[in-house]
Write a protein that holds these residues in place. Structure first.
Motif, mmCIF file in Angstrom:
data_model
loop_
_atom_site.group_PDB
_atom_site.id
_atom_site.type_symbol
_atom_site.label_atom_id
_atom_site.label_comp_id
_atom_site.label_asym_id
_atom_site.label_seq_id
_atom_site.Cartn_x
_atom_site.Cartn_y
_atom_site.Cartn_z
ATOM 1 N N PRO A 79 0.866 -1.227 0.056
ATOM 2 C CA PRO A 79 0.055 0.231 -0.148
ATOM 3 C C PRO A 79 0.937 1.273 -0.009
ATOM 4 N N ALA A 80 0.210 2.499 -0.586
ATOM 5 C CA ALA A 80 0.972 3.605 -0.650
ATOM 6 C C ALA A 80 1.134 4.188 0.662
ATOM 7 N N PHE A 81 2.206 4.741 1.186
ATOM 8 C CA PHE A 81 2.550 5.536 2.153
ATOM 9 C C PHE A 81 2.753 6.878 1.860
ATOM 10 N N ASP A 82 2.305 7.544 3.222
ATOM 11 C CA ASP A 82 2.509 9.149 2.913
ATOM 12 C C ASP A 82 3.865 9.502 3.357
ATOM 13 N N LEU A 83 4.451 10.427 2.806
ATOM 14 C CA LEU A 83 5.673 11.065 2.930
ATOM 15 C C LEU A 83 5.789 11.918 3.701
ATOM 16 N N ARG A 112 -3.581 4.065 8.274
ATOM 17 C CA ARG A 112 -4.611 2.981 8.600
ATOM 18 C C ARG A 112 -4.015 1.833 9.502
ATOM 19 N N TYR A 113 -2.755 1.415 9.212
ATOM 20 C CA TYR A 113 -2.113 0.369 9.554
ATOM 21 C C TYR A 113 -1.117 0.723 10.825
ATOM 22 N N ARG A 114 -0.946 2.120 10.936
ATOM 23 C CA ARG A 114 -0.213 2.834 12.048
ATOM 24 C C ARG A 114 1.073 2.139 11.803
ATOM 25 N N VAL A 115 1.633 2.077 10.615
ATOM 26 C CA VAL A 115 3.046 1.737 10.407
ATOM 27 C C VAL A 115 4.070 3.011 9.971
ATOM 28 N N ARG A 133 1.061 -8.153 9.838
ATOM 29 C CA ARG A 133 0.751 -8.252 11.291
ATOM 30 C C ARG A 133 -0.446 -7.493 11.686
ATOM 31 N N ARG A 134 -0.276 -6.188 10.969
ATOM 32 C CA ARG A 134 -1.284 -5.293 11.177
ATOM 33 C C ARG A 134 -2.587 -5.092 10.341
ATOM 34 N N ARG A 135 -2.923 -6.343 10.009
ATOM 35 C CA ARG A 135 -4.336 -6.814 9.377
ATOM 36 C C ARG A 135 -4.300 -6.240 7.775
ATOM 37 N N TRP A 136 -3.168 -5.973 7.194
ATOM 38 C CA TRP A 136 -3.036 -5.699 5.639
ATOM 39 C C TRP A 136 -3.257 -7.036 4.918
ATOM 40 N N ARG A 137 -4.073 -6.796 3.993
ATOM 41 C CA ARG A 137 -4.113 -8.135 3.174
ATOM 42 C C ARG A 137 -3.950 -7.373 1.421
ATOM 43 N N SER A 138 -2.990 -8.166 0.916
ATOM 44 C CA SER A 138 -2.678 -7.868 -0.584
ATOM 45 C C SER A 138 -3.713 -8.211 -1.306
#
Length: 336
Positions: free
Chosen positions: A247-251, A272-275, A331-336
């Motif tokens: 998923p795309a991250f903010d920079l 969303r995933y707090r990463v 682990r943070r519930r992301w599904r590709s």
């Protein structure tokens, strides 16, 4: 014991023309003394002791910038009207990163040593510059806009970027574009938009000039350039993550706690995933003060519910960064 050279006429500066020195009373013999070098015909430069070849990695960009600027100032003494600095010379003068060229151990080695000539452009039909230590380039005035950098005429960041489309692949052009559109921050973490070298819109305008070469490469890079990458290494991990379908991250994200207190500025984050992703250069390890600040910041992130992945150049170059980041996201519930 050899005699000390006679003093030079006052106010000549570190680089000067022989004609000016002779007119102000210097003798031809004085201009052949060992404390002067002759980088170009009709130019003399006072010898310095800062050559920078053995500089530490953290100091190297500053040494390279000083060295190239001294070389450009020396040529500026005899530069023909209308000529300007361009290509890799312009990148250094503008403070932009260099890609390594074939034969270099580290990027910029040839510019530091003087093996690589200064790149000097003119607009047609003006005659291409010819001088020792200079590679002349003739181009059309429609393809290049100019900017003054410390009094030196330089091809603008957007024009310089567009010209590299015939020398760089799309990934390298994206790294350079990211560096140009980055919005710097001051030592208190405040954005300084007035220091941005160019916008993505300005890059696109430079690319859209008629008869621009390398349009396919330029268009590919424009689709990938984003504001927020602080280094070529950050751009590389981002491109790899996008290619892997992550998923795309903010920079360049300001991380705050629930009361709005600034905890730190992350290289990248996904709300969303707090990463959080931090791309760490060697100074994070070797600078004790930086290391201590990082520990405090990372503890604050964890307390606020964020999980952090720290990526080094080894992680990114080997591809392990994508595995680490993908595992964390799952682990943070992301599904590709």
């Amino acid at each position: 014991m050899p005699l000390e050279p006679a003093p030079l006429p006052p106010d000549l500066g570190a680089a000067f023309s022989c004609r000016e020195a002779l007119a102000r009373g210097a003798s031809p013999r004085r201009l052949r003394a060992a404390d002067l070098t002759a980088p170009h015909r009709g130019v003399r430069v006072v010898v310095g002791d800062d050559h920078g070849i053995g500089s530490e990695p953290a100091e190297r960009p500053d040494v390279l910038a000083r060295t190239v600027r001294r070389r450009a100032e020396a040529y500026d003494v005899v530069r023909q009207p209308g000529a300007f600095f361009t290509h890799r010379t312009a990148l250094v003068l503008l403070g932009l990163p260099l890609d390594r060229v074939p034969g270099e151990r580290r990027s910029g080695d040839f510019l530091l040593s003087g093996e690589e000539p200064l790149r000097v452009g003119v607009f047609a039909p003006q005659r291409t510059p010819r001088a020792r230590g200079v590679h002349g380039i003739q181009t059309r005035s429609t393809l290049v806009t100019l900017r003054s950098v410390g009094g030196l005429p330089v091809s603008s960041p957007a024009s310089t970027w567009a010209m590299f489309a015939v020398e760089m692949d799309a990934a390298a052009l994206t790294r350079l574009g990211d560096a140009i559109v980055r919005i710097p921050r001051d030592d208190r973490g405040r954005r300084r938009p007035e220091l941005q070298l160019a916008t993505i819109t300005q890059l696109r305008a430079a690319a859209d000039v008629p008869r621009r070469r390398g349009r396919r490469t330029v268009d590919t890079a424009l689709d990938r350039i984003r504001v927020g990458s602080a280094s070529p290494l950050e751009t590389d991990w981002r491109l790899a993550a996008e290619a892997a379908g992550l998923p795309a991250f903010d920079l360049d994200v300001e991380i705050r706690d629930e009361r709005g207190r600034l905890l730190g500025i992350a290289d990248a984050a996904h709300e969303r995933y707090r990463v959080i992703v931090e791309v760490e250069g060697d100074h994070h390890r070797t600078d004790r003060a930086q290391w201590s600040r990082d520990l405090d910041k990372h503890s604050s992130y964890a307390a606020a519910g964020w999980e952090l992945v720290r990526l080094t150049s080894t992680h990114i170059r080997s591809g392990r960064a994508i595995t680490l980041l993908g595992d964390l996201l799952r682990r943070r519930r992301w599904r590709s």
